[in-house]
Every structure is written in structure tokens, then in C-alpha cells.
Design an enzyme around this catalytic site. Structure first.
Site, PDB file in Angstrom:
ATOM      1  CG  HIS A  67     -12.444  51.681 -21.731  1.00 39.36           C
ATOM      2  ND1 HIS A  67     -11.115  51.328 -21.786  1.00 39.36           N
ATOM      3  CD2 HIS A  67     -12.842  51.816 -23.018  1.00 39.36           C
ATOM      4  CE1 HIS A  67     -10.751  51.231 -23.054  1.00 39.36           C
ATOM      5  NE2 HIS A  67     -11.764  51.526 -23.812  1.00 39.36           N
TER       6      HIS A  67
ATOM      7  CD  GLU B 263     -10.856  59.171 -29.957  1.00 37.45           C
ATOM      8  OE1 GLU B 263      -9.659  59.083 -30.290  1.00 37.45           O
ATOM      9  OE2 GLU B 263     -11.641  58.200 -29.944  1.00 37.45           O
TER      10      GLU B 263
END
Lengths: 360, 468
Positions: B271, B202
Site C-alpha cells: 500500500h 479496478e
């Protein structure tokens, strides 16, 4: 000078024949003892040009340091003194204004080497409206699309991913430009460097990673911070070739730069150059530099100075007299003084500038 | 005792699917692990394996049946010696309980019906095929029903056709067709040079894409979820958002960072974070959080064309929800403009993204009790269209904000602060915030429900500010 050249291809990855080279390169005395014959000599004009370019950076940085002391420049100011041969040599290996250059926060030398106007750079250091970023960037944040200089980045290592992206854009556009992505031995320990290495090799991006190893990440020496101190090996597990280069010898830098550029332009992917160099000054202006001895600095200055090396060659070969060189010195001083005057006389940015350039 | 095979949940947010194919027929014997059927969700086609051993006594749902709710019995499995007639009893009771369960799971009341590990939607189900009333859509425009997922994909495809500098980069965007199938079909149309699978990197690929943007390309960076973008935040903020300013206007990044944001369903604390308030604090960024498919499409197209970095926060739960989208050749909405979702006079409810689904349900129930709420969908958090909120509060005198994010320094906090400054004299009650609770998201079904805002909380807040 031991250039300690070592091509690290996928085949070489498993050999251990590189250890002596790494050791030789670490010992500074070895720098002067290596095989000079492997280096392409410069012509008279090239030596002169390199001398002048490096001297401009040196004098500019000395002036910046002086102006910092006078309270005309504030904040962080990282001087490039001692490392001049790296950018000047690399710039001789690329197409200036076409190939891209990106670096970290020790960036004044890179800007001058790409041909950016010393007046605009100095005026940015003083935070004035005629600075490259109109006074809103400062020492670490200047850019020139004209010279294809993409900064000037203050977060250690961030420029490595960004530079990889510049190279990605070249590949996307199917041109043959290369990107010089500079970072230091300190940044070389950041995670995103390796994320970038992986993508660059995976996608064969035309990017040259130039690790300016000046031996200290701020106050931490390479041996205290790096498990692998041979930075040319840092791309090994990605199959990126690397070389250790005597970064104090502008000729060695250019020669290695040309090999790397050839590699990248012909679509073979990224290339790593570890430039073994040295900064004479502290990490920034506020650094007392207690982490190294005065002798160490003095030794580098007297035995390996990049500018002095060129000066001696010019004299030795009878290509220049002391007077010729004094003339160059005077020219450079004039340019720097003019930049300093300009930077002090340029007005501060208008207050309205506070609110501009946030969004396009 | 015959075993009922239930329609399985194949992802945390799946509510229903199509039983596309039976691979076993009645009378076939099955062993644990045998593939018995193929089920198509809006994301993928998945194989269903038998858990128990036995003989297929009866197939209750014919193949090709669509919209089969999770937990609906689809077949009956007989043990040795059991007769098919044992399976002839209609599954009405079970079906009823499943429907009940779904209703409870999607409402604000009742405990979570965790049947056989089935996923329970954490947020209220959206009203299907909502008509977008938007002054930016010309009168007389024809509408077509599509999901948010399809709208996002169409927006990217249209912009990629229009501009060769636009490309998509991220994890699983190409060959896998998108982790949430948002990039479905893009690889086939635009090829691997423009639809680029990255390693799991990322920080690196956000920086790489930002570098490409500095060089003049227009990347669309997909984060599999914005939870993972926390690793990339330095590049988003320090490199993408600040460079224009730091360069005195010389160099900027036209780039979109998009992906699902906030809680999905039962995926735990790491998450489930809502980053709306985080990104909306950063000068140099635009932040878009669409709710309807029309807004998703029109605003994503605008974001891709925008010369600035845009953080585009989607939501996994509403990807599969359907809305009416204008049938226009080039439907682009302005960034920075709120939309009055429903006009009203008694109270202003301000929300954005999935928060709108609570607000809409609450407004419906409030209407039944005679409270006429005005619903404002902010759509963009930065620049924030506070003028539309102020104009509404001048009319209603009351305001409730709704979001799934945490309460401290929330988007609601900002709205409350701005209303204090700019509409103090018009307020007849304190501004109230309905937010997610100030805790990491728990996994347990009941605790997750408690952590998220509820329609009931919105109703309670509205009643408090209207003194009812």
C-alpha cells in the site's frame, strides 16, 4: 442446425434442463439436424444482401492473406474466414451507424460489416497513409466514429470492459442505443470479462456480449481451457441471460441478435450470445495449426460454410441462377482488387506522422 | 493507579482531531467497549470506545475542542477505590512528551515514538497555509486557506457544475463520501447518476470508464489508492493512452485517473508504492503530481478539461494539509509548467508532490547555514517542464532531486540525464538524487522511517554538491 436456444434468466439459473442443449450444440453434426422452423427465413433481398456481405469479407480476407504472403502486410494478421455469418447477421439486427460495435484483434470482418471502406481497411493493413489510422494502427487497431466502430483492440478481453463503457455512456445519455461487444472463447476466460458482466447487470447497461466461440483460443481448444464450455452460461451467476446460437447460419444469428437487441433497448440490461462458429485459417498468419486435423477443418468447410448455405438456398428457391451469383462474385472481387491496388499505391505515412496524435 | 485515556489515532495518517462530544460524564462508570466520546477527523466522525473498566474521574479536554493532537490525555479513568483527586495532577508532563513525540515523528531525526500504537507521520509536517507564489495567479488575488482535500473536492464540483459530461466513478466515492473524503458532498449535489459507486473491480471500472471516454464522456476515475490501479494499468496505458495514436487521431479519451499515490504511514509494502516514474514514462498520458492545495485545485480542473488521459497522483499525507488557495471563480492552472516555490542562487532542489515537504524543510535549515536554495516544484511530470530546471541550474550550477519513489529509473534519474545532455557545461557538481530506499516498504516504524527519504539526506546532498 441446433440453435440450442436457451434463455437463462434468474429463474432458469437453477435448472439443469440446459445440459442436453449444450451437448447437442457441441456435436457439429447436430447443427444441421435441429429445428429449422424456429428460424425466421430471409427474403430474397435479405439472402442476397447477406450473401454479398459475407462474400466481401471472405474475399477481402483471402486477399489479405495473399498480400501477407507477398510481404505487403506485416505483423499480426488474424483472418475472419469461416466466421462471416456472425458479424453480418448481427449487423442486420442493429441500427447501423448508431449502435456501437467493438471487438478484439480479429476485426477486419467487423469493420467491413459496419460499412467501413475496404480501401481504407486494406491500406491500414499495408501501413499506408490512407489507412483508417493513417498507417499507425495496423490490423488490430482501426476505428470509425462515423460507423460507430470502436476498434480493434489487441489485448485479449480489454474490449469487453471498454464495450461495457460504451454502453454506460448510452445509459448516461439516456438514449436507446445498444453496444455489440465481441470477444472470443479465449477472452471469455479473462477476469475483466466478469468484472464487466457484474457492472453491466448491476447497472442494467444495454450491452450485448457476443462470444465468438471458434473452438480455439490460438492453439488451445475450448475443452482444454474452459471448465464451463457452454459460454451462454457464463453470465449465469450475474443473472445475465444467454443463448447458444448457430453462428454458421446468418439467419439464426440475426434472429438471436434481434432478441438480444430488444432485451437491451427496453432497459433490461445485458445479454449474452454464444456464437458457435469456426475459423478456417490459423490463429494468425504464422500459425501452423497443428492442434486440429485437416479433416475437422474440411468437414466444417464442406458441411457448414456460412456462405455456401446461403448460396444453396438462393439456388434451391430459384431466387438466383449460378450466373446471378457469379455476377455478385465478380463485383466483390472488383471491390477487393481495387482495395488491394489502393493499399499498395497509397504512400507510406510522412515521417512527421511519428510525432502526431500522441496528445490532442 | 488512574488510567489516562489518550486521544486516539483513528487512521494511519491522523495527527489531530476535534473532540466533538463526550458521551460519558465525570462519575460515570464505563465498561470495556462502551462508547465514551465522538471524535471528528478531517475524514470522518468516529466513536471512541473504552478499553478499560472504571469510573470517569475527570474529563481533561472539554467537548468541542479542536486540533487535539493524537496521544494527548483526554480523560482519566479511575479503578475501584481510587479517588478523583488522584487524577488532579496536571498532565503537563505527558502532554509535553506527546508534543515532543510529534516533533520527533515529523522531523528527520530521533526514533519513532510508537506510543500506544499511535500513528506517526512518516513525512515531515507541511508548512501550514503556504502562500503559492505563481505567475499564473493574477496579482492582487485574494486567498483563502483550505486543505488539499477541500481543494480537490471543489475542483471536481466546479467542473461537474460546468460540464454535464463529467462524472466521478470509483470505490466508495458516493454513499461513503470517499474513502479519504475527497468526494464529500458530491453525491448530494450531483446525484447517483454522476457520482457512481463501483464494485471492487479496478481493472473493470477503469476499462468501463475508458470506454465511456471513447464515447465522449469525461470520467474522473478515483482509485482508492494507486496501489490498486496496478490491476487497471493495462486499461490506463493500452486503452486510454494509446488509442489516439493508434486511431490516427480519430478517437481519444478525455479521462482523469486520480487518487492517493505513494507511502501513507505504516501500511506496508503493498500500500506504499510511488508510481510517479512508472506513469511518467508513457507517451499519450499526462501526469500531474501536485503539492499545494492551490496546485491541486487548479491542476485538477485543468486535468478534467484536458482532452487527453491524465494520471493525477495525490498523496494521503498531504490531504489534510492547509495552504492558501486563490479565491477566483474559475482557477485553472496550465498542465506542464513547473513552479519556482522559492528563488535561490546556490543550488537547485527539484521535487514534486510530497517530496516538496522534505525539500522545503531542508531549504529552511540550509538558509540558516547560509546556503540559498532555489526550490522547483515540477507539479507535472509529463510533459515535464525541464526548461525551468535547466534555467535554474544555469544559475546555480548544482542540482539535487527529491522524491519518495525508488532510485532506479526514478524521476530524479530522468532529470539528471536531461541535465547531462542539456546543461552539462553549467554543472559544477554531479546531480544527486534523494529518493526512497531500494526496498519494499517495511511496516516497522523505525524501518519505514529509514526507507523514506529524510530532510537530513536532502541537506547532506545539498552540502555535497555545494562542497560544504
Amino acid at each position: 442446425m441446433a440453435v440450442a436456444k436457451s434463455q437463462v434468466g434468474s429463474k432458469a439459473a437453477s435448472t439443469d434442463g440446459r445440459k442436453p442443449a449444450a451437448r447437442a450444440a457441441k456435436a457439429s453434426s447436430a447443427r444441421t439436424a435441429g429445428a429449422k422452423s424456429s428460424i425466421a427465413e430471409f427474403s430474397r433481398d435479405e439472402e442476397f444482401a447477406a450473401y454479398r456481405e459475407m462474400l466481401l469479407i471472405r474475399r477481402f480476407e483471402e486477399k489479405a492473406g495473399q498480400m501477407y504472403g507477398m510481404g505487403l502486410i506485416h505483423g499480426f494478421c488474424h483472418l475472419y474466414i469461416g466466421q462471416e455469418a456472425v458479424v453480418v447477421g448481427m449487423q442486420l439486427a442493429i441500427r447501423n451507424g448508431e449502435d456501437q460495435v467493438i471487438t478484439g484483434y480479429r476485426d477486419h470482418g467487423h469493420m467491413l460489416a459496419t460499412g467501413m471502406d475496404p480501401k481504407g481497411v486494406m491500406a491500414e493493413l499495408t501501413g499506408r497513409r490512407d489507412g483508417y489510422s493513417r498507417g499507425k494502427g495496423g490490423s488490430m487497431h482501426m476505428f470509425s466514429i462515423e460507423k460507430q466502430f470502436f476498434g480493434g483492440h489487441g489485448i485479449v478481453g480489454a474490449q469487453v470492459s471498454l464495450g461495457t463503457g460504451l454502453a454506460f455512456a448510452n445509459r448516461y445519455r439516456k438514449n436507446d442505443r445498444v453496444t455489440l461487444t465481441y470477444f472470443g472463447d479465449g477472452a471469455a476466460n479473462q477476469g475483466q470479462v466478469y468484472e464487466s458482466f457484474n457492472m453491466a447487470e448491476l447497472w442494467k447497461l444495454p450491452v450485448i456480449y457476443i462470444i465468438e466461440n471458434n473452438r480455439y483460443a490460438m492453439g488451445t481448444s475450448v475443452s482444454r481451457s474452459s471448465a464451463q464450455t457452454d459460454f451462454s452460461k457464463r453470465g449465469l451467476s450475474f443473472n445475465i441471460p444467454g443463448e447458444q446460437v448457430d453462428g454458421m447460419d446468418v439467419r439464426a444469428v440475426r434472429a438471436a441478435g434481434e432478441r438480444a437487441v430488444e432485451w437491451c433497448r427496453t432497459g433490461k440490461g445485458p445479454y449474452i450470445l454464444e456464437m458457435q462458429t469456426y475459423r478456417y485459417r490459423g490463429h494468425s498468419m504464422s500459425d501452423p495449426a497443428k492442434y486440429r486435423s485437416k479433416d475437422e477443418v474440411q468437414k466444417m468447410r464442406t458441411e457448414h460454410d456460412p456462405i455456401e448455405q446461403v448460396r444453396l438456398r438462393l439456388i434451391d428457391k430459384g431466387w438466383a441462377s449460378e450466373d446471378d451469383l457469379k455476377k455478385v462474385d465478380a463485383e466483390v472481387r472488383d471491390i477487393v482488387n481495387e482495395a488491394a491496388d489502393f493499399a499498395q499505391n497509397s504512400p507510406e505515412p510522412d515521417a512527421s506522422e511519428l510525432w502526431t496524435d500522441i496528445l490532442k | 493507579m488512574p488510567i489516562e485515556i489518550l486521544m486516539p489515532a483513528l487512521s494511519p495518517t491522523m495527527e489531530e482531531g476535534t473532540l466533538s462530544k463526550w458521551l460519558k460524564k465525570e462519575g460515570d462508570s464505563v465498561k470495556s467497549g462502551d462508547v465514551i466520546a465522538e471524535i471528528e477527523t478531517d475524514k470522518a466522525t468516529m466513536e471512541v470506545e473504552a478499553v478499560d473498566e472504571g469510573t470517569i474521574g475527570k474529563l481533561l479536554i472539554p467537548e468541542g475542542s479542536e486540533n487535539i493532537k493524537v496521544n494527548t490525555p483526554i480523560a482519566v479513568l479511575l479503578a475501584d477505590g481510587e479517588d478523583a483527586s488522584a487524577a488532579s495532577a496536571p498532565p503537563a508532563k505527558d502532554e509535553h512528551s506527546v508534543l515532543e513525540a510529534a516533533k520527533n515523528g515529523s522531523g528527520e531525526s530521533g526514533s519513532a515514538p510508537a506510543m500506544n500504537g499511535a500513528a506517526v507521520p512518516a513525512a515531515p509536517a507541511a508548512i501550514k497555509a503556504e502562500i503559492a507564489s505563481d505567475p499564473d495567479i493574477p496579482a492582487g488575488t485574494e486567498f483563502v486557506t483550505m486543505t488539499v482535500r477541500e481543494a480537490l473536492r471543489d475542483a471536481m464540483a466546479e467542473e461537474m457544475r460546468r460540464d454535464a459530461d463529467v462524472f466521478v466513478i470509483g470505490e466508495e466515492v458516493a454513499e461513503y463520501q470517499g474513502a479519504y473524503k475527497i468526494t464529500q458532498g458530491l453525491l448530494q449535489e450531483f446525484g447517483a447518476d454522476r457520482v457512481i459507486d463501483t464494485p471492487i473491480t479496478e481493472h473493470g471500472f477503469a476499462g468501463l470508464a475508458t470506454g465511456a471516454a471513447l464515447a465522449g464522456l469525461k470520467p474522473i476515475v478515483e482509485f482508492m489508492t494507486f496501489n490498486f490501479a496496478m490491476q487497471a494499468m493495462d486499461q490506463i496505458i493500452n486503452s486510454a493512452a494509446k488509442t489516439l495514436y493508434m486511431s490516427g487521431g480519430q478517437l481519444g479519451a478525455s479521462i482523469v485517473f486520480r487518487g492517493p499515490n505513494g507511502a501513507a504511514s505504516r501500511v506496508g509494502a503493498q500500500h506504499s508504492q510511488d508510481y510517479s516514474a512508472w506513469y511518467s514514462q508513457i507517451p499519450g498520458l499526462k501526469v500531474v503530481v501536485p503539492y499545494t492545495a492551490a496546485d491541486a485545485k487548479g491542476l485538477l480542473k485543468a486535468a478534467i478539461r484536458d482532452p487527453n488521459p491524465v494520471v493525477f497522483l495525490e498523496n494521503e499525507i498531504i490531504y489534510g494539509h492547509s495552504f492558501e488557495v486563490p479565491k477566483l471563480d474559475d482557477f485553472v492552472l496550465p498542465i506542464g509548467k513547473a513552479r519556482i516555490h522559492k528563488a535561490g542562487k546556490d543550488v537547485t532542489i527539484v521535487s514534486f508532490g510530497i517530496g516538496m515537504s522534505y525539500a522545503i524543510k531542508a531549504a529552511e535549515q540550509l538558509a540558516a547555514e547560509g546556503i540559498d536554495a532555489e526550490l522547483i516544484d515540477l507539479r507535472t511530470l509529463r510533459p515535464m517542464d525541464i526548461d525551468t530546471v535547466i534555467a535554474s541550474v544555469k544559475k546555480t550550477g548544482r542540482c539535487v532531486t527529491v522524491e519518495e519513489g525508488w532510485p532506479q529509473n526514478s524521476v530524479g534519474s530522468e532529470i539528471a540525464s536531461q541535465l547531462m545532455e542539456k546543461a552539462f557545461d553549467y554543472l559544477d557538481a554531479p546531480v544527486l538524487k534523494v529518493t526512497g530506499k531500494d526496498v519494499p516498504m517495511p511496516y516497522a516504524a523505525n524501518l519505514e522511517k529509514l526507507a523514506l527519504p529524510t530532510v537530513g539526506e536532502v541537506i547532506a546532498a545539498v552540502k555535497a554538491v555545494t562542497y560544504r
